[in-house]
Write a protein that holds these residues in place. Structure first.
Motif, mmCIF file in Angstrom:
data_model
loop_
_atom_site.group_PDB
_atom_site.id
_atom_site.type_symbol
_atom_site.label_atom_id
_atom_site.label_comp_id
_atom_site.label_asym_id
_atom_site.label_seq_id
_atom_site.Cartn_x
_atom_site.Cartn_y
_atom_site.Cartn_z
ATOM 1 N N UNK A 17 0.830 -1.201 0.000
ATOM 2 C CA UNK A 17 0.000 0.000 0.000
ATOM 3 C C UNK A 17 0.868 1.256 0.000
ATOM 4 N N UNK A 18 1.944 1.220 0.786
ATOM 5 C CA UNK A 18 2.861 2.366 0.815
ATOM 6 C C UNK A 18 3.495 2.585 -0.550
ATOM 7 N N UNK A 59 9.280 3.020 1.164
ATOM 8 C CA UNK A 59 8.811 1.775 1.788
ATOM 9 C C UNK A 59 9.778 1.326 2.875
ATOM 10 N N UNK A 60 11.075 1.373 2.588
ATOM 11 C CA UNK A 60 12.069 0.905 3.558
ATOM 12 C C UNK A 60 12.059 1.760 4.815
ATOM 13 N N UNK A 61 12.022 3.071 4.658
ATOM 14 C CA UNK A 61 12.034 3.962 5.820
ATOM 15 C C UNK A 61 10.736 3.836 6.611
ATOM 16 N N UNK A 62 9.620 3.711 5.893
ATOM 17 C CA UNK A 62 8.318 3.662 6.577
ATOM 18 C C UNK A 62 8.144 2.380 7.384
ATOM 19 N N UNK A 63 8.668 1.256 6.883
ATOM 20 C CA UNK A 63 8.354 -0.025 7.502
ATOM 21 C C UNK A 63 9.546 -0.696 8.185
ATOM 22 N N UNK A 64 10.686 -0.018 8.261
ATOM 23 C CA UNK A 64 11.834 -0.594 8.968
ATOM 24 C C UNK A 64 11.562 -0.644 10.461
ATOM 25 N N UNK A 65 12.115 -1.664 11.106
ATOM 26 C CA UNK A 65 12.003 -1.779 12.562
ATOM 27 C C UNK A 65 12.830 -0.690 13.221
ATOM 28 N N UNK A 132 16.555 11.787 -7.064
ATOM 29 C CA UNK A 132 16.326 10.417 -6.584
ATOM 30 C C UNK A 132 17.526 9.873 -5.829
ATOM 31 N N UNK A 133 18.724 10.278 -6.228
ATOM 32 C CA UNK A 133 19.910 9.785 -5.531
ATOM 33 C C UNK A 133 20.048 10.447 -4.167
ATOM 34 N N UNK A 134 19.723 11.722 -4.088
ATOM 35 C CA UNK A 134 19.782 12.396 -2.800
ATOM 36 C C UNK A 134 18.831 11.721 -1.813
ATOM 37 N N UNK A 135 17.603 11.437 -2.262
ATOM 38 C CA UNK A 135 16.637 10.766 -1.394
ATOM 39 C C UNK A 135 17.108 9.362 -1.037
ATOM 40 N N UNK A 136 17.677 8.653 -2.005
ATOM 41 C CA UNK A 136 18.144 7.296 -1.755
ATOM 42 C C UNK A 136 19.281 7.242 -0.757
ATOM 43 N N UNK A 137 20.231 8.141 -0.877
ATOM 44 C CA UNK A 137 21.366 8.165 0.046
ATOM 45 C C UNK A 137 20.907 8.536 1.453
ATOM 46 N N UNK A 138 19.995 9.504 1.572
ATOM 47 C CA UNK A 138 19.472 9.865 2.881
ATOM 48 C C UNK A 138 18.725 8.696 3.519
ATOM 49 N N UNK A 139 17.969 7.964 2.698
ATOM 50 C CA UNK A 139 17.253 6.794 3.220
ATOM 51 C C UNK A 139 18.224 5.743 3.722
ATOM 52 N N UNK A 140 19.288 5.496 2.972
ATOM 53 C CA UNK A 140 20.284 4.521 3.416
ATOM 54 C C UNK A 140 20.934 4.958 4.721
ATOM 55 N N UNK A 141 21.230 6.252 4.828
ATOM 56 C CA UNK A 141 21.828 6.742 6.060
ATOM 57 C C UNK A 141 20.920 6.534 7.262
ATOM 58 N N UNK A 142 19.623 6.773 7.075
ATOM 59 C CA UNK A 142 18.676 6.562 8.170
ATOM 60 C C UNK A 142 18.590 5.085 8.531
ATOM 61 N N UNK A 143 18.565 4.220 7.514
ATOM 62 C CA UNK A 143 18.496 2.783 7.772
ATOM 63 C C UNK A 143 19.762 2.283 8.458
ATOM 64 N N UNK A 216 19.022 -3.583 4.974
ATOM 65 C CA UNK A 216 19.041 -2.680 6.116
ATOM 66 C C UNK A 216 17.675 -2.553 6.777
ATOM 67 N N UNK A 217 16.611 -2.577 5.968
ATOM 68 C CA UNK A 217 15.272 -2.423 6.528
ATOM 69 C C UNK A 217 14.788 -3.711 7.190
ATOM 70 N N UNK A 218 14.991 -4.846 6.523
ATOM 71 C CA UNK A 218 14.503 -6.125 7.050
ATOM 72 C C UNK A 218 15.492 -6.764 8.011
#
Length: 227
Positions: A17-18, A59-65, A132-143, A216-218
């Motif tokens: 859904x996300x 999806x990864x940021x929203x649903x990561x533990x 898209x790369x800026x968002x992707x790198x920031x997401x990886x950093x958060x994960x 990283x998310x799972x």
């Protein structure tokens, strides 16, 4: 005795859904961007790449533990995540030393997701932000920071799965080094033109990014290290 047939309950998984919502928002923004600017479209494969990165990031940021740790642990995790973002941005060439005189800020209108590219050249430092790369790198950093929380919360042995995922993330940068090194210089992505050359490299980098974000998310290896 009468038998009452009941329909099997079924629902769409939350990550799906996300993903659908993220794709819908991106499509609306892309359409508005195209209507408001003179940016053109890229080949279908190249046009899809930003959508994949951004959707996976959401999806990864929203649903990561999200492990619960104290304030010191959160600060440590945040610092590691920030360092990872800066290191990865430097590795792929998004941030680096300025190669010429300061020219300030400018925008390059490329196809949706690839543009608008924000470029800055100042005294000693320059950066090029592809959306898209800026968002992707920031997401990886958060994960990455969430994986570090596992280490802080449960100890090094329990965090091995997260640490392995952190190491695997470096792999997603390698295919991007060549592609972004050629970006905005004609080898991979020309200023004022749609991205067409080097598509295989971009696809490889996208596949590595999806794998790293999933790990990283799972954190699938964590289940084998928390017994």
């Amino acid at each position: 005795m009468s038998r009452v047939a009941t329909a099997r309950s079924w629902s769409i998984p939350a990550p799906a859904r996300t993903a659908v919502l993220a794709l819908g928002v991106q499509s609306a923004l892309a359409l508005a961007y195209l209507l408001a600017t003179d940016a053109g479209l890229a080949a279908p494969t190249m046009l899809a790449i930003p959508f994949v990165w951004l959707t996976v990031a959401v999806v990864a940021v929203r649903h990561a533990d999200r492990p619960t740790v104290g304030r010191p642990g959160r600060w440590i995790a945040a610092a590691v995540g920030a360092a990872y973002v800066l290191g990865l941005a430097w590795l792929i060439g998004a941030v680096g030393p300025a190669m010429g005189p300061a020219t300030g800020v400018d925008l390059v209108l490329l196809p949706p997701g690839w543009g608008p590219v924000l470029r800055f050249s100042g005294v000693g430092v320059a950066f090029t932000l592809v959306p898209y790369r800026a968002a992707g790198v920031l997401a990886l950093g958060y994960l990455v920071s969430l994986s570090v929380r596992n280490v802080v919360e449960e100890g090094l042995s329990a965090g091995v799965g997260g640490l392995v995922a952190v190491g695997s993330c470096a792999g997603c940068a390698l295919p991007l080094v060549t592609s972004l090194a050629g970006a905005l210089t004609g080898a991979g992505l020309s200023v004022g033109a749609a991205p067409t050359v080097g598509g295989g490299t971009y696809v490889l980098g996208t596949a590595a990014y999806v794998l790293a974000a999933w790990l990283l998310a799972a954190r699938p290896l964590r289940r084998y290290t928390t017994r």
